[in-house]
Design a protein around this motif. Structure first.
Motif, PDB file in Angstrom:
ATOM      1  N   THR A  13      71.873  66.915  32.863  1.00 16.35           N
ATOM      2  CA  THR A  13      71.860  68.066  31.960  1.00 16.35           C
ATOM      3  C   THR A  13      71.816  69.362  32.773  1.00 16.35           C
ATOM      4  O   THR A  13      71.299  69.404  33.888  1.00 16.35           O
ATOM      5  CB  THR A  13      70.666  68.003  30.987  1.00 16.35           C
ATOM      6  OG1 THR A  13      69.436  68.149  31.716  1.00 16.35           O
ATOM      7  CG2 THR A  13      70.667  66.701  30.212  1.00 16.35           C
ATOM      8  N   GLY A  14      72.388  70.403  32.200  1.00 15.61           N
ATOM      9  CA  GLY A  14      72.431  71.687  32.895  1.00 15.61           C
ATOM     10  C   GLY A  14      73.171  71.603  34.214  1.00 15.61           C
ATOM     11  O   GLY A  14      72.742  72.172  35.218  1.00 15.61           O
ATOM     12  N   SER A  15      74.312  70.904  34.216  1.00 19.74           N
ATOM     13  CA  SER A  15      75.027  70.661  35.475  1.00 19.74           C
ATOM     14  C   SER A  15      76.259  71.530  35.652  1.00 19.74           C
ATOM     15  O   SER A  15      77.122  71.230  36.479  1.00 19.74           O
ATOM     16  CB  SER A  15      75.409  69.180  35.584  1.00 19.74           C
ATOM     17  OG  SER A  15      75.991  68.695  34.403  1.00 19.74           O
ATOM     18  N   SER A  16      76.355  72.628  34.901  1.00 22.37           N
ATOM     19  CA  SER A  16      77.488  73.536  35.083  1.00 22.37           C
ATOM     20  C   SER A  16      77.223  74.573  36.173  1.00 22.37           C
ATOM     21  O   SER A  16      78.091  75.379  36.490  1.00 22.37           O
ATOM     22  CB  SER A  16      77.823  74.239  33.766  1.00 22.37           C
ATOM     23  OG  SER A  16      76.725  75.023  33.313  1.00 22.37           O
ATOM     24  N   SER A  17      76.017  74.536  36.789  1.00 22.04           N
ATOM     25  CA  SER A  17      75.695  75.459  37.873  1.00 22.04           C
ATOM     26  C   SER A  17      74.421  74.981  38.564  1.00 22.04           C
ATOM     27  O   SER A  17      73.760  74.045  38.113  1.00 22.04           O
ATOM     28  CB  SER A  17      75.494  76.892  37.348  1.00 22.04           C
ATOM     29  OG  SER A  17      74.370  76.950  36.475  1.00 22.04           O
ATOM     30  N   GLY A  18      74.089  75.626  39.680  1.00 21.52           N
ATOM     31  CA  GLY A  18      72.816  75.432  40.345  1.00 21.52           C
ATOM     32  C   GLY A  18      72.526  74.013  40.790  1.00 21.52           C
ATOM     33  O   GLY A  18      73.416  73.267  41.231  1.00 21.52           O
ATOM     34  N   LEU A  19      71.260  73.623  40.688  1.00 17.72           N
ATOM     35  CA  LEU A  19      70.836  72.306  41.143  1.00 17.72           C
ATOM     36  C   LEU A  19      71.520  71.196  40.360  1.00 17.72           C
ATOM     37  O   LEU A  19      71.870  70.156  40.933  1.00 17.72           O
ATOM     38  CB  LEU A  19      69.316  72.170  41.021  1.00 17.72           C
ATOM     39  CG  LEU A  19      68.736  70.805  41.396  1.00 17.72           C
ATOM     40  CD1 LEU A  19      69.077  70.437  42.838  1.00 17.72           C
ATOM     41  CD2 LEU A  19      67.230  70.791  41.173  1.00 17.72           C
ATOM     42  N   GLY A  20      71.720  71.383  39.053  1.00 16.46           N
ATOM     43  CA  GLY A  20      72.398  70.369  38.261  1.00 16.46           C
ATOM     44  C   GLY A  20      73.797  70.109  38.766  1.00 16.46           C
ATOM     45  O   GLY A  20      74.239  68.955  38.869  1.00 16.46           O
ATOM     46  N   GLU A  21      74.521  71.171  39.087  1.00 19.26           N
ATOM     47  CA  GLU A  21      75.874  71.027  39.627  1.00 19.26           C
ATOM     48  C   GLU A  21      75.850  70.290  40.960  1.00 19.26           C
ATOM     49  O   GLU A  21      76.643  69.361  41.191  1.00 19.26           O
ATOM     50  CB  GLU A  21      76.517  72.402  39.796  1.00 19.26           C
ATOM     51  CG  GLU A  21      77.902  72.355  40.418  1.00 19.26           C
ATOM     52  CD  GLU A  21      78.520  73.722  40.630  1.00 19.26           C
ATOM     53  OE1 GLU A  21      79.634  73.790  41.193  1.00 19.26           O
ATOM     54  OE2 GLU A  21      77.894  74.737  40.237  1.00 19.26           O
ATOM     55  N   ALA A  22      74.945  70.699  41.852  1.00 18.60           N
ATOM     56  CA  ALA A  22      74.853  70.050  43.163  1.00 18.60           C
ATOM     57  C   ALA A  22      74.520  68.571  43.015  1.00 18.60           C
ATOM     58  O   ALA A  22      75.070  67.720  43.729  1.00 18.60           O
ATOM     59  CB  ALA A  22      73.799  70.750  44.013  1.00 18.60           C
ATOM     60  N   THR A  23      73.633  68.240  42.085  1.00 15.73           N
ATOM     61  CA  THR A  23      73.247  66.853  41.864  1.00 15.73           C
ATOM     62  C   THR A  23      74.410  66.039  41.321  1.00 15.73           C
ATOM     63  O   THR A  23      74.688  64.921  41.789  1.00 15.73           O
ATOM     64  CB  THR A  23      72.055  66.780  40.892  1.00 15.73           C
ATOM     65  OG1 THR A  23      70.932  67.465  41.470  1.00 15.73           O
ATOM     66  CG2 THR A  23      71.675  65.346  40.590  1.00 15.73           C
ATOM     67  N   ALA A  24      75.116  66.582  40.335  1.00 17.04           N
ATOM     68  CA  ALA A  24      76.261  65.875  39.760  1.00 17.04           C
ATOM     69  C   ALA A  24      77.337  65.620  40.806  1.00 17.04           C
ATOM     70  O   ALA A  24      77.916  64.526  40.874  1.00 17.04           O
ATOM     71  CB  ALA A  24      76.827  66.669  38.586  1.00 17.04           C
ATOM     72  N   LYS A  25      77.602  66.601  41.647  1.00 13.69           N
ATOM     73  CA  LYS A  25      78.630  66.443  42.681  1.00 13.69           C
ATOM     74  C   LYS A  25      78.230  65.374  43.684  1.00 13.69           C
ATOM     75  O   LYS A  25      79.070  64.586  44.132  1.00 13.69           O
ATOM     76  CB  LYS A  25      78.878  67.778  43.372  1.00 13.69           C
ATOM     77  CG  LYS A  25      79.650  68.777  42.519  1.00 13.69           C
ATOM     78  CD  LYS A  25      79.871  70.092  43.253  1.00 13.69           C
ATOM     79  CE  LYS A  25      80.737  71.035  42.435  1.00 13.69           C
ATOM     80  NZ  LYS A  25      80.930  72.357  43.105  1.00 13.69           N
ATOM     81  N   LEU A  26      76.947  65.332  44.046  1.00 14.55           N
ATOM     82  CA  LEU A  26      76.513  64.316  44.998  1.00 14.55           C
ATOM     83  C   LEU A  26      76.559  62.921  44.384  1.00 14.55           C
ATOM     84  O   LEU A  26      77.006  61.962  45.031  1.00 14.55           O
ATOM     85  CB  LEU A  26      75.092  64.622  45.482  1.00 14.55           C
ATOM     86  CG  LEU A  26      74.498  63.632  46.490  1.00 14.55           C
ATOM     87  CD1 LEU A  26      75.410  63.460  47.702  1.00 14.55           C
ATOM     88  CD2 LEU A  26      73.106  64.064  46.915  1.00 14.55           C
ATOM     89  N   LEU A  27      76.111  62.778  43.146  1.00 14.16           N
ATOM     90  CA  LEU A  27      76.184  61.477  42.480  1.00 14.16           C
ATOM     91  C   LEU A  27      77.630  60.995  42.389  1.00 14.16           C
ATOM     92  O   LEU A  27      77.918  59.812  42.600  1.00 14.16           O
ATOM     93  CB  LEU A  27      75.565  61.561  41.084  1.00 14.16           C
ATOM     94  CG  LEU A  27      74.050  61.792  41.022  1.00 14.16           C
ATOM     95  CD1 LEU A  27      73.615  61.976  39.570  1.00 14.16           C
ATOM     96  CD2 LEU A  27      73.294  60.645  41.668  1.00 14.16           C
ATOM     97  N   ALA A  28      78.539  61.929  42.078  1.00 14.37           N
ATOM     98  CA  ALA A  28      79.955  61.565  41.996  1.00 14.37           C
ATOM     99  C   ALA A  28      80.496  61.155  43.360  1.00 14.37           C
ATOM    100  O   ALA A  28      81.260  60.183  43.474  1.00 14.37           O
ATOM    101  CB  ALA A  28      80.759  62.729  41.436  1.00 14.37           C
ATOM    102  N   ALA A  29      80.099  61.873  44.409  1.00 12.10           N
ATOM    103  CA  ALA A  29      80.543  61.524  45.756  1.00 12.10           C
ATOM    104  C   ALA A  29      80.028  60.157  46.182  1.00 12.10           C
ATOM    105  O   ALA A  29      80.664  59.469  46.988  1.00 12.10           O
ATOM    106  CB  ALA A  29      80.075  62.590  46.746  1.00 12.10           C
ATOM    107  N   GLU A  30      78.889  59.747  45.607  1.00  9.31           N
ATOM    108  CA  GLU A  30      78.314  58.439  45.913  1.00  9.31           C
ATOM    109  C   GLU A  30      78.880  57.331  45.024  1.00  9.31           C
ATOM    110  O   GLU A  30      78.444  56.182  45.110  1.00  9.31           O
ATOM    111  CB  GLU A  30      76.796  58.487  45.771  1.00  9.31           C
ATOM    112  CG  GLU A  30      76.107  59.301  46.844  1.00  9.31           C
ATOM    113  CD  GLU A  30      76.173  58.644  48.223  1.00  9.31           C
ATOM    114  OE1 GLU A  30      76.229  57.399  48.286  1.00  9.31           O
ATOM    115  OE2 GLU A  30      76.176  59.373  49.225  1.00  9.31           O
TER     116      GLU A  30
END
Length: 265
Positions: A13-30
């Motif tokens: 949730t709240g992944s369109s910017s900030g920590l949420g975005e960084a977390t989503a990108k890392l999970l996707a990369a994994e």
């Protein structure tokens, strides 16, 4: 380290910017398929596009979580392509200008609704199917202020303590189910907005002219910790990814502090 996330689906949730975005990108990369959530469809879509261009998988769930109807819509969108294995409750608000003299009961109720009850809404909608499948991860994103409180933002600090308690209570509820529940409590985070604000604060208080000069001084003044700097988003996202992974299956009911050894307010 291989976080073994291929084939898992994660709603951040709240992944369109900030920590949420960084977390989503890392999970996707994994290897996880991520559901990007936000209120602004254009911003959320831009994050999803970046993930897809990097070879990852991402879908969208747009809407607010401050009402039951909004949470229904987000949960429905998140589940439209399959079950959600990982729920990262990252949505939260704060206001550094608020203190005991300026917060009203309405302020307390509003921030509790967003920072705590929004998480409860998604837990109630998504966790039952995790329990049925006997695998899942639920992670609350809070703040070190839930443990080291201050006179400022008392309503925000209290919600972070509640988020930690929520994670522990849920772990007890989910005992022996294969679903874990934990909380991540960052200290200061170096977002673009925060960096600009800190540079302005540092210059105004004769702490230097460049970020390299200002960072250690502003850290000592506002967020003193043993490392001596502000946390980078990818450092906190890595902790979330670890807790979300199968390799962290023996960790539940804990609050992981990612704060550089924060020792005062």
């Amino acid at each position: 380290m291989d976080f073994q996330l291929t084939g898992k689906r994660a709603l951040v949730t709240g992944s369109s910017s900030g920590l949420g975005e960084a977390t989503a990108k890392l999970l996707a990369a994994e290897g996880a398929e991520v559901v990007i959530h936000g209120r602004d469809e254009a911003r959320a879509a831009a994050v999803a596009k970046t993930i897809r261009e990097a070879g990852g998988a991402a879908t969208l769930a747009i809407g607010g979580l401050d009402t039951d109807a909004g949470a229904d819509g987000v949960a429905t969108a998140a589940l439209s392509d399959g079950p959600v294995d990982i729920l990262v409750n990252n949505v939260g608000v704060f206001d550094m200008s608020m203190d005991w003299t300026t917060t009203t009961p309405d302020h307390w109720a509003d921030i509790y609704n967003v920072n705590v009850i929004s998480s409860v809404r998604l837990i109630q909608r998504l966790v039952p199917t995790m329990r049925e499948r006997r695998w899942g991860r639920v992670i609350q994103i809070g703040s070190v202020t839930g443990h080291l409180s201050s006179a400022r933002q008392p309503h925000y600090n209290a919600t972070n303590a509640a988020r930690d308690n929520l994670a522990q209570s849920l772990a007890r509820e989910l005992r022996e189910s294969g679903v874990t529940s934990n909380s991540v409590a960052p200290g200061g985070l170096l977002t673009d907005v925060n960096k600009e604000m800190l540079i302005g604060f540092g210059k105004a208080n004769n702490m230097g002219e460049t970020w390299e000069e200002i960072e250690p001084n502003v850290t000592r003044a506002l967020a003193p910790n043993d490392v001596g700097r502000i946390a980078r988003l990818d450092e906190v996202a890595a902790a979330v990814a670890y807790l979300a992974s199968p390799v962290a299956g023996y960790i539940t009911g804990v609050t992981l502090h990612i704060d550089g050894g924060w020792y005062a307010q």
